[in-house]
Motif scaffolding. Structure first.
Motif, PDB file in Angstrom:
ATOM      1  N   VAL A   1       0.834  -1.202   0.000  1.00 18.64           N
ATOM      2  CA  VAL A   1       0.000   0.000   0.000  1.00 18.64           C
ATOM      3  C   VAL A   1       0.868   1.250   0.000  1.00 18.64           C
ATOM      4  O   VAL A   1       0.608   2.217  -0.738  1.00 18.64           O
ATOM      5  N   ALA A   2       1.921   1.251   0.812  1.00 13.61           N
ATOM      6  CA  ALA A   2       2.819   2.414   0.872  1.00 13.61           C
ATOM      7  C   ALA A   2       3.446   2.697  -0.485  1.00 13.61           C
ATOM      8  O   ALA A   2       3.512   3.849  -0.926  1.00 13.61           O
ATOM      9  N   ALA A   3       3.887   1.637  -1.163  1.00 17.17           N
ATOM     10  CA  ALA A   3       4.482   1.816  -2.490  1.00 17.17           C
ATOM     11  C   ALA A   3       3.426   2.247  -3.502  1.00 17.17           C
ATOM     12  O   ALA A   3       3.681   3.107  -4.355  1.00 17.17           O
ATOM     13  N   GLY A   4       2.222   1.667  -3.393  1.00 12.89           N
ATOM     14  CA  GLY A   4       1.173   1.960  -4.363  1.00 12.89           C
ATOM     15  C   GLY A   4       0.683   3.390  -4.298  1.00 12.89           C
ATOM     16  O   GLY A   4       0.460   4.027  -5.337  1.00 12.89           O
ATOM     17  N   VAL A   5       0.509   3.928  -3.105  1.00 12.09           N
ATOM     18  CA  VAL A   5       0.000   5.303  -2.965  1.00 12.09           C
ATOM     19  C   VAL A   5       1.135   6.326  -2.930  1.00 12.09           C
ATOM     20  O   VAL A   5       0.891   7.514  -2.753  1.00 12.09           O
ATOM     21  N   LYS A   6       2.364   5.814  -3.082  1.00 12.86           N
ATOM     22  CA  LYS A   6       3.553   6.687  -3.067  1.00 12.86           C
ATOM     23  C   LYS A   6       3.626   7.508  -1.774  1.00 12.86           C
ATOM     24  O   LYS A   6       3.747   8.732  -1.786  1.00 12.86           O
ATOM     25  N   ALA A   7       3.537   6.787  -0.665  1.00  7.87           N
ATOM     26  CA  ALA A   7       3.554   7.436   0.647  1.00  7.87           C
ATOM     27  C   ALA A   7       4.901   8.086   0.916  1.00  7.87           C
ATOM     28  O   ALA A   7       5.932   7.677   0.371  1.00  7.87           O
ATOM     29  N   ASP A   8       4.898   9.081   1.763  1.00  7.67           N
ATOM     30  CA  ASP A   8       6.149   9.705   2.197  1.00  7.67           C
ATOM     31  C   ASP A   8       6.820   8.875   3.287  1.00  7.67           C
ATOM     32  O   ASP A   8       8.035   8.978   3.488  1.00  7.67           O
ATOM     33  N   LEU A   9       6.012   8.058   3.994  1.00  8.81           N
ATOM     34  CA  LEU A   9       6.548   7.249   5.077  1.00  8.81           C
ATOM     35  C   LEU A   9       5.623   6.069   5.337  1.00  8.81           C
ATOM     36  O   LEU A   9       4.402   6.199   5.281  1.00  8.81           O
ATOM     37  N   TYR A  10       6.224   4.915   5.607  1.00 11.60           N
ATOM     38  CA  TYR A  10       5.482   3.728   6.013  1.00 11.60           C
ATOM     39  C   TYR A  10       5.837   3.444   7.472  1.00 11.60           C
ATOM     40  O   TYR A  10       6.970   3.129   7.796  1.00 11.60           O
ATOM     41  N   GLU A  11       4.839   3.577   8.357  1.00 13.30           N
ATOM     42  CA  GLU A  11       5.047   3.341   9.787  1.00 13.30           C
ATOM     43  C   GLU A  11       4.505   1.964  10.155  1.00 13.30           C
ATOM     44  O   GLU A  11       3.325   1.684   9.934  1.00 13.30           O
ATOM     45  N   ASN A  12       5.355   1.128  10.717  1.00 18.77           N
ATOM     46  CA  ASN A  12       4.959  -0.216  11.099  1.00 18.77           C
ATOM     47  C   ASN A  12       4.961  -0.295  12.624  1.00 18.77           C
ATOM     48  O   ASN A  12       6.013  -0.297  13.261  1.00 18.77           O
ATOM     49  N   PHE A  13       3.763  -0.323  13.210  1.00 18.32           N
ATOM     50  CA  PHE A  13       3.636  -0.320  14.665  1.00 18.32           C
ATOM     51  C   PHE A  13       3.547  -1.747  15.203  1.00 18.32           C
ATOM     52  O   PHE A  13       2.752  -2.555  14.727  1.00 18.32           O
ATOM     53  N   THR A  14       4.364  -2.019  16.218  1.00 15.61           N
ATOM     54  CA  THR A  14       4.380  -3.332  16.846  1.00 15.61           C
ATOM     55  C   THR A  14       4.413  -3.140  18.355  1.00 15.61           C
ATOM     56  O   THR A  14       3.922  -2.141  18.865  1.00 15.61           O
ATOM     57  N   ASP A  15       5.019  -4.086  19.087  1.00 19.78           N
ATOM     58  CA  ASP A  15       5.014  -3.991  20.552  1.00 19.78           C
ATOM     59  C   ASP A  15       6.405  -3.797  21.141  1.00 19.78           C
ATOM     60  O   ASP A  15       6.627  -4.072  22.317  1.00 19.78           O
ATOM     61  N   VAL A  16       7.360  -3.347  20.328  1.00 22.57           N
ATOM     62  CA  VAL A  16       8.715  -3.076  20.814  1.00 22.57           C
ATOM     63  C   VAL A  16       9.171  -1.706  20.313  1.00 22.57           C
ATOM     64  O   VAL A  16       8.663  -1.193  19.306  1.00 22.57           O
ATOM     65  N   ASP A  17      10.156  -1.141  21.014  1.00 17.11           N
ATOM     66  CA  ASP A  17      10.692   0.177  20.642  1.00 17.11           C
ATOM     67  C   ASP A  17      11.697   0.054  19.503  1.00 17.11           C
ATOM     68  O   ASP A  17      12.881   0.366  19.656  1.00 17.11           O
TER      69      ASP A  17
ATOM     70  N   ASN B   1       6.489   1.619  18.415  1.00 17.56           N
ATOM     71  CA  ASN B   1       5.813   0.861  19.461  1.00 17.56           C
ATOM     72  C   ASN B   1       4.442   1.470  19.760  1.00 17.56           C
ATOM     73  O   ASN B   1       4.354   2.636  20.153  1.00 17.56           O
ATOM     74  N   THR B   2       3.399   0.678  19.573  1.00 16.40           N
ATOM     75  CA  THR B   2       2.043   1.146  19.868  1.00 16.40           C
ATOM     76  C   THR B   2       1.912   1.573  21.328  1.00 16.40           C
ATOM     77  O   THR B   2       1.178   2.511  21.648  1.00 16.40           O
ATOM     78  N   ASN B   3       2.614   0.877  22.201  1.00 19.86           N
ATOM     79  CA  ASN B   3       2.520   1.155  23.635  1.00 19.86           C
ATOM     80  C   ASN B   3       3.442   2.281  24.093  1.00 19.86           C
ATOM     81  O   ASN B   3       3.395   2.689  25.260  1.00 19.86           O
ATOM     82  N   ASN B   4       4.276   2.778  23.183  1.00 19.66           N
ATOM     83  CA  ASN B   4       5.190   3.875  23.501  1.00 19.66           C
ATOM     84  C   ASN B   4       5.405   4.703  22.236  1.00 19.66           C
ATOM     85  O   ASN B   4       6.520   4.795  21.714  1.00 19.66           O
ATOM     86  N   PRO B   5       4.343   5.314  21.711  1.00 20.02           N
ATOM     87  CA  PRO B   5       4.414   5.946  20.383  1.00 20.02           C
ATOM     88  C   PRO B   5       5.346   7.155  20.305  1.00 20.02           C
ATOM     89  O   PRO B   5       5.729   7.559  19.196  1.00 20.02           O
ATOM     90  N   SER B   6       5.714   7.735  21.439  1.00 20.58           N
ATOM     91  CA  SER B   6       6.619   8.886  21.404  1.00 20.58           C
ATOM     92  C   SER B   6       8.068   8.478  21.153  1.00 20.58           C
ATOM     93  O   SER B   6       8.901   9.307  20.793  1.00 20.58           O
TER      94      SER B   6
END
Length: 454
Positions: free
Chosen positions: A206-222, A276-281
């Motif tokens: 999707v990121a490549a298709g819409v030519k995104a400026d950034l692809y953010e992948n949120f998981t459970d680690v920093d 990290n979803t639990n530490n998004p900052s």
């Protein structure tokens, strides 16, 4: 414009979805949200995808599936009720889950994929409804409608190049589009999944298709650590990696990101960040085409097990034209993929994943190599691990291999093989699996000069 993907642990409960909503609302550039199926709420819990696998097995074995259906529906029901969503959403999801047990079994090559994809598909419907209820102009969109058209390879779908033109049309949407990950639709309209963990692939596509400026992948680690935290005590997190470095680390056991997910974003030149979803900052780990500042020689160390080596010796092997091709042809005819081929003038080793070598295939290899290719010696060596020392800047640093081999020698770790590609992005060591953890700790301490490896 950003594409954002959430993994199963980020979507396991209503509490987690509240965090997801805050993350998406905090940045208006986050316009595409790719979601996984609900993961585990605790270590004893069951992932929805695993529950769907059990449901599929019960259905195809002609067993009663009521309990399977209720388990899955109740996972969604608990989230829906806690979030105060409309009962119509639950009705829609429940119908989708129960309807799986009406699909034809015989001659249905895509049945398993259809079952598995239901986890992501129904979660996307739920999340879009939750976003909309809380003030986000959000809409669920099916991968087929979005334009994610894939090859007809159940369990191993590949995106068709024509899909990217259709995906680009989504750029004009004024809504936040919620797209289920993990699967696409064939030209014939069949549900077909990517390999397991493939929601990362969907997000990258999707990121490549819409030519995104950034692809953010949120998981459970920093972000990504320089070594596995289960092996090295509190390893430091990596601020920045190149795609080539991440590919090497993912190959050798770093499971934060599905290694196939790198391909679409890499080809589309889309920067990627693991957060990290639990530490998004927390800034997380950025994955870029080239380092934006001077990089340290080694960025990470990874280890992976379950490898075997076919060790071949034949006198004057180097003078025999076509010998290597003939050996590899034997593997090709048996549908065996190889990983590495270290060689000498009279020796050749072929390293494979253990799962590739069944007893029948092993016997066929031994027979063909001795009878048809006349090898002098052949040995199957098992219980091997691969250790990767990774860093694009190694090529500009003298002594990296010396530092690594000394660290392993000091711990009495015997090297079975060493290999380094011409790009010098990584050095590969093959060792016995019972020494893998000790090797990773020794290398981490050697390159990162810390007591954390103790």
């Amino acid at each position: 414009m950003k594409v954002i993907k959430f993994g199963g642990s980020s979507l396991a409960s209503a509490e987690q979805l509240k965090k997801v909503l805050d993350i998406v609302k905090s940045d208006p550039e986050r316009r595409f949200v790719v979601v996984s199926a609900p993961g585990k709420r605790n270590p004893e819990d069951t992932k929805v995808t695993d529950a769907l696998i059990k449901y599929y097995r019960s259905y195809t074995a002609d067993n009663d599936v009521t309990d399977n259906q209720n388990l899955i529906i109740n996972r969604y029901k608990a989230i829906i009720e806690e979030l105060g969503l409309s009962a119509s959403i639950l009705d829609r999801i429940a119908a989708s889950i129960t309807d799986l047990a009406t699909l034809p079994i015989e001659g249905n090559d895509f049945l398993y994929d259809t079952f598995l994809a239901a986890g992501e598909d129904n979660n996307a419907k739920l999340i879009a409804a939750y976003f909309h209820k809380n003030g986000l102009p959000a809409r669920y969109i099916h991968p087929g409608q979005a334009g994610i058209i894939v090859s007809s390879e159940p369990g191993n779908a590949r995106i068709l190049p024509s899909s990217y033109d259709k995906l680009e049309e989504l750029r004009d949407s004024d809504e936040v589009l919620v797209i289920p990950g993990f699967f696409g639709v064939t030209v014939d309209g069949q549900i077909c999944t990517f390999s397991r963990g493939g929601s990362d692939i969907s997000g990258s596509i999707v990121a490549a298709g819409v030519k995104a400026d950034l692809y953010e992948n949120f998981t459970d680690v920093d972000g990504i650590f320089a070594a596995h935290p289960g092996v090295v005590h509190k390893p430091h997190s990596i601020k920045e990696l190149t795609y080539r470095e991440m590919r090497e680390l993912a190959y050798a056991g770093f499971s934060v990101l599905h290694d196939e997910a790198l391909i679409p974003a890499y080809r589309g030149q889309i920067p990627l960040v693991i957060k990290n979803t639990n530490n998004p900052s927390h800034p997380g780990t950025s994955i870029v085409l080239e380092h934006r500042k001077q990089a340290i020689p080694v960025v990470g160390i990874a280890g992976d097990d379950n490898f075997v080596s076919i060790n071949i010796s034949k006198y004057l092997m180097n003078r025999e034209v076509g010998f290597g091709r003939k050996v590899l042809q034997v593997l090709e005819e048996l549908n065996i993929r190889w990983e590495h081929i270290p060689t000498g003038i009279d020796d050749m080793s072929i390293i494979l994943r253990d799962r590739e070598l069944t007893p029948i295939k092993e016997q066929e290899i031994l027979t063909q190599l001795t009878r048809n290719l006349g090898v002098d010696e052949i040995e199957i060596e098992r219980d091997l691990s691969i250790i990767m020392v990774v860093g694009e800047n190694m090529k500009n640093q003298i002594g990296v291999t010396t530092t690594a081999t000394k660290a392993l020698s000091d711990r009495n770790i015997n090297l079975e093989m060493i290999s380094q590609g011409s790009s010098e992005v990584s050095i590969m060591f093959v060792i016995k699996t019972n020494q893998e953890k000790a090797a990773v700790r020794a290398l981490y301490k050697a390159f990162f000069d810390t007591d954390k490896a103790q």
